[in-house]
Design an enzyme around this catalytic site. Structure first.
Site, short mmCIF file in Angstrom:
data_model
loop_
_atom_site.label_atom_id
_atom_site.label_comp_id
_atom_site.label_asym_id
_atom_site.label_seq_id
_atom_site.Cartn_x
_atom_site.Cartn_y
_atom_site.Cartn_z
N LYS A 53 6.49 104.67 -0.56
CA LYS A 53 5.83 105.84 0.05
C LYS A 53 6.55 107.13 -0.35
CE LYS A 53 3.98 103.10 3.82
NZ LYS A 53 4.03 102.60 5.19
N GLN A 97 7.98 103.39 10.21
CA GLN A 97 7.55 102.11 9.65
C GLN A 97 7.60 101.02 10.71
OE1 GLN A 97 6.31 101.85 6.60
NE2 GLN A 97 6.04 99.65 6.63
N ASP A 120 -0.20 108.52 9.92
CA ASP A 120 -0.58 107.10 9.96
C ASP A 120 -1.91 106.93 10.72
OD1 ASP A 120 0.84 105.02 8.77
OD2 ASP A 120 2.46 105.11 10.26
N1 GUN Z 1 3.79 98.52 8.54
C1 GUN Z 1 2.86 97.90 7.76
N2 GUN Z 1 1.90 98.75 7.40
C2 GUN Z 1 2.19 99.95 7.96
C3 GUN Z 1 1.58 101.22 7.93
O1 GUN Z 1 0.53 101.44 7.33
N3 GUN Z 1 2.23 102.20 8.62
C4 GUN Z 1 3.39 101.97 9.30
N4 GUN Z 1 3.92 102.99 9.95
N5 GUN Z 1 3.98 100.80 9.35
C5 GUN Z 1 3.40 99.79 8.67
#
Ligand code: GUN
Length: 304
Positions: A53, A97, A120
């Site tokens: 990311k 995350q 998100d």
């Molecule tokens: N863990 C797995 N996928 C995601 C996501 O799209 N966002 C976040 N914050 N955590 C995740």
């Protein structure tokens, strides 16, 4: 005939080139979009995701910071960090995350993120916006799926979409997005009595349950579009989806591979949301300065 492959890497590349131009334009107006990614603990899969990311941001000229914390961090300390980032003008998007360690309640953490920075799309304000059709950030994975349908020119109006999976992150928001595009939507889950009877009705089938190769060729209507959100590992540790790709591609008209399908699109939509947040911040700043100039030029109120 074998299905057309919807290439998430290629589509992401095209979209990200456009986003790079938008970052430049925003930066020339004084706002460089910024994303903060917070990781608690050392979950190896999460470490890879957050690295990707942050890298994706850098590749299009966005500012990004990765904040890593020990697994025994307290919830109070994490909330304090989020509060600081909510007030940091160089940060337009905040992503914590998931999953989080057991001492931290994920919902409390998600709710602590300002809705203006919830890139998100997980907090209640964002979910409510999607539910009611008002402007809000959409969760990145289902949003990426929708972009893939748009990329192949698929008109959802009147079509039957079947979503397998009911998570807050993918299944439920996916269903709402498809509904908003006038599809008739069925949501299936682990307690669905006859899954095959449902999936066979699908013009569009979205598999998002996390069960390797759950969707077999005889569960798919010939000519259906199949989107695979699954990220599973086989016995050799190889990444594979919820769809039996080799067999289903002989039945479907379009299909997404794993890897190289929905996965890259998730990060691309995160970039899109962060850009949107930065654009909103710039518009707010511009409006505020216009008001200040206006107030400064207002003639003094005559005294009685
Ligand atoms: N863990 C797995 N996928 C995601 C996501 O799209 N966002 C976040 N914050 N955590 C995740």
């Amino acid at each position: 005939m074998s299905a057309n492959i919807i290439d998430g890497r290629q589509l992401s590349h095209t979209l990200r080139q456009d986003y790079g131009q938008r970052v430049k334009r925003l930066a020339s107006q004084g706002v460089t979009p910024g994303l903060a990614v917070l990781l608690v603990g050392q979950n190896p899969a999460s470490q890879v995701y957050v690295k990707n990311k942050v890298l994706a941001c850098k590749e299009i000229g966005m500012h990004s910071v990765l904040l890593e914390f020990e697994a025994d961090m307290t919830q109070a300390r994490l909330l304090q960090e989020i509060d600081r980032l909510n007030h940091d003008a160089s940060i337009h998007g905040i992503l914590v995350q998931l999953p989080l360690p057991p001492q931290i309640d994920p919902q409390s953490v998600i709710q602590a993120i300002s809705p203006l920075k919830d890139v998100d799309g997980f907090n209640l304000e964002s979910a409510g916006g999607l539910m009611c059709g008002t402007k809000s950030f959409w969760p990145c994975t289902p949003h990426g799926c929708l972009q893939m349908l748009d990329a192949i020119g698929f008109d959802l109006k009147g079509k039957h979409a079947v979503v397998v999976g009911r998570s807050n992150i993918v299944g439920k928001p996916m269903a709402l997005m498809l509904l908003q595009r006038n599809a008739t939507v069925t949501i299936c889950h682990s307690q669905t009595a006859d899954l095959k009877a449902q999936t066979l009705q699908a013009d569009v089938l979205v598999a998002a349950v996390g069960i390797r190769h759950l969707i077999k060729a005889d569960m798919v209507q010939p000519g259906a579009v199949v989107l695979d959100v699954g990220m599973n590992r086989d016995e050799q540790g190889k990444l594979c989806g919820d769809v039996d790709f080799a067999a289903v591609k002989e039945v479907a008209s379009y299909i997404t591979p794993v890897p190289g399908g929905v996965g890259p699109m998730t990060i691309t939509m995160l970039l899109a949301n962060t850009l949107e947040a930065a654009q909103t911040a710039l518009s707010t700043l511009t409006d505020l300065s216009a008001q200040t100039v206006h107030a400064a030029h207002k003639p003094p109120t005559p005294r009685a």
